[in-house]
Design a protein around this motif. Structure first.
Motif, PDB file in Angstrom:
ATOM      1  N   ARG A  33       9.174  12.523 -17.285  1.00 52.45           N
ATOM      2  CA  ARG A  33       9.445  12.957 -15.921  1.00 52.45           C
ATOM      3  C   ARG A  33       8.887  11.961 -14.913  1.00 52.45           C
ATOM      4  O   ARG A  33       7.726  11.526 -15.015  1.00 52.45           O
ATOM      5  N   MET A  34       9.708  11.588 -13.939  1.00 49.67           N
ATOM      6  CA  MET A  34       9.233  10.728 -12.862  1.00 49.67           C
ATOM      7  C   MET A  34       8.417  11.578 -11.891  1.00 49.67           C
ATOM      8  O   MET A  34       8.882  12.605 -11.388  1.00 49.67           O
ATOM      9  N   LEU A  35       7.206  11.160 -11.634  1.00 48.24           N
ATOM     10  CA  LEU A  35       6.300  11.926 -10.786  1.00 48.24           C
ATOM     11  C   LEU A  35       6.292  11.434  -9.346  1.00 48.24           C
ATOM     12  O   LEU A  35       6.196  12.233  -8.414  1.00 48.24           O
ATOM     13  N   GLU A  36       6.359  10.134  -9.151  1.00 42.29           N
ATOM     14  CA  GLU A  36       6.269   9.549  -7.812  1.00 42.29           C
ATOM     15  C   GLU A  36       7.234   8.374  -7.709  1.00 42.29           C
ATOM     16  O   GLU A  36       7.553   7.738  -8.713  1.00 42.29           O
ATOM     17  N   THR A  37       7.657   8.079  -6.490  1.00 42.66           N
ATOM     18  CA  THR A  37       8.527   6.925  -6.270  1.00 42.66           C
ATOM     19  C   THR A  37       8.200   6.324  -4.904  1.00 42.66           C
ATOM     20  O   THR A  37       8.293   7.012  -3.886  1.00 42.66           O
ATOM     21  N   TYR A  38       7.786   5.088  -4.885  1.00 36.80           N
ATOM     22  CA  TYR A  38       7.371   4.435  -3.641  1.00 36.80           C
ATOM     23  C   TYR A  38       8.318   3.278  -3.319  1.00 36.80           C
ATOM     24  O   TYR A  38       8.459   2.349  -4.114  1.00 36.80           O
TER      25      TYR A  38
ATOM     26  N   GLN B 231      15.719  16.463  -4.680  1.00 42.48           N
ATOM     27  CA  GLN B 231      14.605  17.404  -4.663  1.00 42.48           C
ATOM     28  C   GLN B 231      14.482  18.157  -5.989  1.00 42.48           C
ATOM     29  O   GLN B 231      13.988  19.281  -6.043  1.00 42.48           O
ATOM     30  N   VAL B 232      14.953  17.538  -7.041  1.00 44.42           N
ATOM     31  CA  VAL B 232      14.794  18.047  -8.406  1.00 44.42           C
ATOM     32  C   VAL B 232      14.181  16.928  -9.239  1.00 44.42           C
ATOM     33  O   VAL B 232      14.349  15.743  -8.933  1.00 44.42           O
ATOM     34  N   PRO B 233      13.448  17.248 -10.310  1.00 45.48           N
ATOM     35  CA  PRO B 233      12.821  16.202 -11.123  1.00 45.48           C
ATOM     36  C   PRO B 233      13.859  15.311 -11.802  1.00 45.48           C
ATOM     37  O   PRO B 233      14.915  15.778 -12.226  1.00 45.48           O
TER      38      PRO B 233
ATOM     39  N   ASP C 149      11.512  15.461  -4.969  1.00 45.21           N
ATOM     40  CA  ASP C 149      10.924  16.589  -5.693  1.00 45.21           C
ATOM     41  C   ASP C 149       9.734  17.205  -4.942  1.00 45.21           C
ATOM     42  O   ASP C 149       8.675  17.465  -5.522  1.00 45.21           O
ATOM     43  N   GLY C 150       9.901  17.419  -3.643  1.00 44.40           N
ATOM     44  CA  GLY C 150       8.872  18.067  -2.841  1.00 44.40           C
ATOM     45  C   GLY C 150       7.814  17.150  -2.264  1.00 44.40           C
ATOM     46  O   GLY C 150       6.961  17.590  -1.496  1.00 44.40           O
TER      47      GLY C 150
ATOM     48  N   ALA D  57       0.858  -1.189   0.000  1.00 48.24           N
ATOM     49  CA  ALA D  57       0.000   0.000   0.000  1.00 48.24           C
ATOM     50  C   ALA D  57       0.890   1.234   0.000  1.00 48.24           C
ATOM     51  O   ALA D  57       2.032   1.199   0.478  1.00 48.24           O
ATOM     52  N   VAL D  58       0.377   2.329  -0.551  1.00 51.61           N
ATOM     53  CA  VAL D  58       1.181   3.545  -0.675  1.00 51.61           C
ATOM     54  C   VAL D  58       0.408   4.763  -0.179  1.00 51.61           C
ATOM     55  O   VAL D  58      -0.823   4.771  -0.144  1.00 51.61           O
ATOM     56  N   VAL D  59       1.181   5.792   0.210  1.00 52.46           N
ATOM     57  CA  VAL D  59       0.627   7.076   0.636  1.00 52.46           C
ATOM     58  C   VAL D  59       1.590   8.166   0.181  1.00 52.46           C
ATOM     59  O   VAL D  59       2.817   7.988   0.243  1.00 52.46           O
ATOM     60  N   ARG D  60       1.042   9.295  -0.254  1.00 52.73           N
ATOM     61  CA  ARG D  60       1.875  10.436  -0.643  1.00 52.73           C
ATOM     62  C   ARG D  60       1.647  11.591   0.313  1.00 52.73           C
ATOM     63  O   ARG D  60       0.509  11.882   0.694  1.00 52.73           O
ATOM     64  N   GLY D  61       2.738  12.283   0.696  1.00 47.18           N
ATOM     65  CA  GLY D  61       2.647  13.456   1.547  1.00 47.18           C
ATOM     66  C   GLY D  61       3.405  14.629   0.950  1.00 47.18           C
ATOM     67  O   GLY D  61       4.071  14.503  -0.085  1.00 47.18           O
ATOM     68  N   ASP D  62       3.328  15.765   1.612  1.00 44.91           N
ATOM     69  CA  ASP D  62       3.975  16.996   1.170  1.00 44.91           C
ATOM     70  C   ASP D  62       5.179  17.263   2.063  1.00 44.91           C
ATOM     71  O   ASP D  62       5.030  17.501   3.263  1.00 44.91           O
ATOM     72  N   LEU D  63       6.379  17.229   1.488  1.00 47.65           N
ATOM     73  CA  LEU D  63       7.594  17.391   2.286  1.00 47.65           C
ATOM     74  C   LEU D  63       7.637  18.742   2.989  1.00 47.65           C
ATOM     75  O   LEU D  63       8.085  18.834   4.137  1.00 47.65           O
ATOM     76  N   ALA D  64       7.176  19.801   2.343  1.00 41.31           N
ATOM     77  CA  ALA D  64       7.197  21.129   2.961  1.00 41.31           C
ATOM     78  C   ALA D  64       6.371  21.158   4.239  1.00 41.31           C
ATOM     79  O   ALA D  64       6.741  21.819   5.225  1.00 41.31           O
ATOM     80  N   ALA D  65       5.259  20.448   4.247  1.00 45.93           N
ATOM     81  CA  ALA D  65       4.407  20.412   5.442  1.00 45.93           C
ATOM     82  C   ALA D  65       5.101  19.666   6.579  1.00 45.93           C
ATOM     83  O   ALA D  65       4.971  20.039   7.752  1.00 45.93           O
ATOM     84  N   TYR D  66       5.846  18.614   6.240  1.00 44.92           N
ATOM     85  CA  TYR D  66       6.615  17.890   7.266  1.00 44.92           C
ATOM     86  C   TYR D  66       7.708  18.782   7.828  1.00 44.92           C
ATOM     87  O   TYR D  66       7.987  18.764   9.036  1.00 44.92           O
ATOM     88  N   ARG D  67       8.336  19.565   6.947  1.00 37.80           N
ATOM     89  CA  ARG D  67       9.371  20.485   7.407  1.00 37.80           C
ATOM     90  C   ARG D  67       8.790  21.582   8.296  1.00 37.80           C
ATOM     91  O   ARG D  67       9.461  22.079   9.210  1.00 37.80           O
ATOM     92  N   GLU D  68       7.566  21.974   8.039  1.00 36.13           N
ATOM     93  CA  GLU D  68       6.893  22.964   8.883  1.00 36.13           C
ATOM     94  C   GLU D  68       6.790  22.450  10.316  1.00 36.13           C
ATOM     95  O   GLU D  68       7.061  23.191  11.280  1.00 36.13           O
ATOM     96  N   ILE D  69       6.412  21.193  10.462  1.00 41.59           N
ATOM     97  CA  ILE D  69       6.318  20.595  11.801  1.00 41.59           C
ATOM     98  C   ILE D  69       7.698  20.488  12.425  1.00 41.59           C
ATOM     99  O   ILE D  69       7.885  20.771  13.611  1.00 41.59           O
ATOM    100  N   ARG D  70       8.684  20.078  11.630  1.00 42.84           N
ATOM    101  CA  ARG D  70      10.063  19.978  12.127  1.00 42.84           C
ATOM    102  C   ARG D  70      10.529  21.305  12.710  1.00 42.84           C
ATOM    103  O   ARG D  70      11.093  21.354  13.809  1.00 42.84           O
ATOM    104  N   THR D  71      10.301  22.383  11.976  1.00 46.31           N
ATOM    105  CA  THR D  71      10.754  23.696  12.415  1.00 46.31           C
ATOM    106  C   THR D  71      10.028  24.143  13.678  1.00 46.31           C
ATOM    107  O   THR D  71      10.639  24.674  14.617  1.00 46.31           O
ATOM    108  N   ALA D  72       8.733  23.918  13.722  1.00 38.48           N
ATOM    109  CA  ALA D  72       7.939  24.361  14.872  1.00 38.48           C
ATOM    110  C   ALA D  72       8.344  23.644  16.149  1.00 38.48           C
ATOM    111  O   ALA D  72       8.336  24.235  17.235  1.00 38.48           O
ATOM    112  N   HIS D  73       8.707  22.367  16.030  1.00 35.09           N
ATOM    113  CA  HIS D  73       9.016  21.570  17.223  1.00 35.09           C
ATOM    114  C   HIS D  73      10.509  21.403  17.462  1.00 35.09           C
ATOM    115  O   HIS D  73      10.901  20.776  18.456  1.00 35.09           O
TER     116      HIS D  73
END
Length: 231
Positions: A160-165, A151-153, A184-185, A4-20
């Motif tokens: 272009r590779m869009l996703e990698t699981y 973090q580049v395509p 890539d984000g 099974a797979v799930v996609r997330g947003d790296l910037a949002a994870y970094r937001e939590i990292r910075t806050a905590h």
């Protein structure tokens, strides 16, 4: 096997990292913890406040005096606090445990890992899986490998590779492996499960977004100057 797979947003994870004030890996492990908690509850299993699930977490580290790209795989056992109701406290527990395990070593930087051998994640996920093969499966419940990617395509024949699981192999007697790769984000989860032991691995994957949003809400709580316990 089931997958099974799930996609997330790296910037949002970094937001939590910075806050905590922690690492992206701490955030990822805490999201996995929250997902496991929700999955256990969905199964109707008792989840007491002291319940833990032990994860084998391969870390890429180098010695204090070694070059950053001269790293090694450190196999670490981390007790994920699935019984803890507060996502902020889960993160605190995970971050503290990871700091204890890396004492005397330094984590290899994400950009350094991404440069090793070209496109590093598949190779490093495989190395992480091999690192646990000699360890008794009776002392941990799952394997979690988190490998940063470029973090580049990337392109193949102009496409272009869009996703990698990541697909992390299971050793004999192992029921679940979670691979995470950033690219890539995006942040990409791959859940590899024993077909008979975890027929509901899709349910586990479906709880990742819920666990992430629960943790992300703590960022706004901190921004408002309050803590979850009212302090």
């Amino acid at each position: 096997r089931r997958f099974a797979v799930v996609r997330g947003d790296l910037a949002a994870y970094r937001e939590i990292r910075t806050a905590h004030g922690c690492t992206v890996n701490d955030v990822v492990l805490t999201v996995v913890t929250g997902a496991l908690r929700a999955w256990l509850l969905a199964r109707g299993e008792p989840v007491t406040s002291t319940r833990r699930m032990r994860a084998m977490v391969p870390l890429w580290v180098s010695g204090a005096d070694a070059p950053a790209d001269d790293g090694r795989v450190l196999s670490t056992l981390v007790d994920l606090p699935v019984g803890e109701q507060s996502p902020a406290l889960r993160l605190q527990h995970v971050a503290h445990a990871m700091r204890e395990h890396t004492a005397g070593n330094r984590s290899v930087r994400a950009d350094t890992l991404a440069r090793i051998g070209g496109y590093a994640p598949p190779t490093l996920h495989a190395l992480g899986a091999r690192a646990v093969n000699g360890i008794s499966k009776r002392i941990f419940n799952l394997v979690v490998t988190n490998v940063p990617g470029p973090q580049v395509p990337l392109y193949a024949a102009g496409a272009r590779m869009l996703e990698t699981y990541p697909v992390v192999p299971l050793a004999d007697g192992q029921g679940l492996a979670v691979g995470i790769t950033s690219y890539d984000g995006g942040l990409f989860y791959g859940f590899t499960a024993d077909r008979d032991a975890l027929p509901d691995v899709d349910v586990l994957a479906a709880t990742v977004d819920e666990a992430f949003e629960e943790l992300r809400a703590t960022v706004h709580t901190k921004d408002n100057g309050h803590t979850e316990d009212g302090g």
